[in-house]
Structure formats: C-alpha cells, structure tokens
Design an enzyme around this catalytic site. Structure first.
Site, PDB file in Angstrom:
ATOM      1  CB  SER A 137       2.938   0.192   2.335  1.00  0.00           C
ATOM      2  OG  SER A 137       2.836  -1.186   2.637  1.00  0.00           O
ATOM      3  CE1 TYR A 150       8.075   0.031   1.528  1.00  0.00           C
ATOM      4  CE2 TYR A 150       6.483  -1.429   2.575  1.00  0.00           C
ATOM      5  CZ  TYR A 150       6.809  -0.535   1.568  1.00  0.00           C
ATOM      6  OH  TYR A 150       5.867  -0.202   0.630  1.00  0.00           O
TER       7      TYR A 150
END
Length: 236
Positions: A137, A150
């Site tokens: 990501s 994250y």
C-alpha cells in the site's frame, strides 16, 4: 500450464485476481478463511476449464499455517507465481493500541507472508523462472494519523520484498511489489477499520487484478520491482 497461488482469494482483490488469471489460462491454488466463499470463487472457474485447488486457513494462526500450506502445495499443482494478497487494516492511535491487536496485524500483514514464502521457495527454486508478488500500500511510504500500525506493516513488507529479491535472484526467483492506493474492497467495512472515505473514488478490484496479471506476464528476463497504482483522485 502455468499455475498461480493466491492468498486472501475468497473476496476482494484476491477473488478478482483468481477470475482474471483463470480467464488468461492459469490454473489456481487458493487460500482463505472461508471454504464456502472459496468454493463460490472456484466453481465458475472450473466451469471454464481451469483446475482450482483450495484450502481454508487462518493466516493469523502461525502455528497451523505451515500445515495448511503443505496441504495446498501437495495437491499436484506447482505454482510459478505466488501472490501474497491477504491482509487487513487497523485504525486507532499507536499510544492506545492493544498489544494483541498489534501482534494480530503484524502476523497477518507481514509474518504470514514470510511463512508463505518459506513454504513455496523450495518449489519455486526448481523452476527456471518464478515470481512472488507482494501486495502493499502507499501507506508504506506515508504517515497517516490512526493508521500507524498499518503503515508500519506495509513498510516492513516492502523491505522484506527487497531483501527476498536480493537473496533469491540467483535461484531465478523474481519478486515484485504491487503498491496500491485505496481500493474498494470489504476492508472498509471490517470491525477494525473506521473511516468515512468516498469509496466511489477508489480503485476497483478488477483494476488491481489486472495489475497483478501484468506483473505475472512479464518475461523471465525482466522484473517490475514495484508497480504503484493510485486512484486518479490521488491519496485519501
């Protein structure tokens, strides 16, 4: 005939990738938590002539994961491409994040990838050329409030991918990272994520699946080390 192993294949990007690879002539090895959902993905792909093998496994269960992987890899299909797609997110401040939640996210987004790679490397080394694709990501390269855990797992995944590539290059194994902006997947409605982003502006799962197939179809003489795919609207 080429075969691909996909984790997190029961929904979202994983399910879309399974369909896209099957349409391109690939056989499939699929892994996810829900057997019912996996069979729903597999049935129409078998109907078009693809061989599909799947096993259920919880990638957060580090003790039992190797056994599930051994089962899947023992089904008679030797993957030439492995896609580590499974993952999750967590929103909340690092200062108050529960240690159990931190360890859960680290296991799913990073350690399970390590375990999958260890399981597949012996088979991949037997082939003239093979490929591992790790789905990351843009959070790996940015700092977003309440997304710290994250961001950390995805940054570590990118480093892991680079190190794995350096170690396995001599064995003919290439490693690519697909770095994605926001994608409209079930992640946004999970109990660990709280957000109010406009999902209509996000990438579609089919766009991510097409990018995965693009990486897999590169000739053995080259590797796209990192492909970044963002929504036209930019970062959320």
């Amino acid at each position: 005939m080429a075969s691909v192993l996909i984790t997190g294949a029961s929904r979202g990007i994983g399910a879309a990738a399974a369909s896209r690879f099957a349409a391109a002539g690939w056989d499939l090895l699929l892994l996810a938590r829900s057997g019912g959902d996996l069979e729903s993905v597999a049935a129409p792909l078998r109907a078009i002539g693809r061989r599909v093998e799947w096993v259920t496994a919880d990638l957060t269960d580090s003790q039992n994961l190797p056994g599930h992987l051994s089962d899947l890899l023992g089904r008679g299909l030797l993957p030439t491409v492995v896609i580590n797609n499974a993952g999750a997110a967590y929103t909340g401040e690092l200062a108050t994040m529960d240690l159990g939640a931190w360890q859960w996210l680290l296991q799913l987004n990073l350690t399970s990838v390590f375990q999958v790679c260890q399981a597949v490397l012996p088979g991949l080394r037997q082939q003239e050329s093979s490929l591992i694709i790790n789905v990351s990501s843009h959070a790996a390269r940015n700092a977003f409030p309440e997304w710290g855990a994250y961001c950390t797992t995805k940054a570590a995944l990118e480093s892991f991918s680079r190190c794995l590539a350096a170690e396995e290059r001599s064995h003919g194994i290439r490693v690519s990272t697909l770095t994605l902006g926001a994608v409209d997947t079930p992640l946004w409605v999970t109990k660990t994520v709280h957000s109010s982003f406009d999902r209509r502006a996000m990438l579609d799962v089919d766009q991510a699946a097409e990018a995965l197939l693009f990486l897999a179809q590169q000739p053995p003489s080259q590797v796209v080390e990192d492909l970044t795919l963002m929504p036209a609207s930019g970062a959320f």
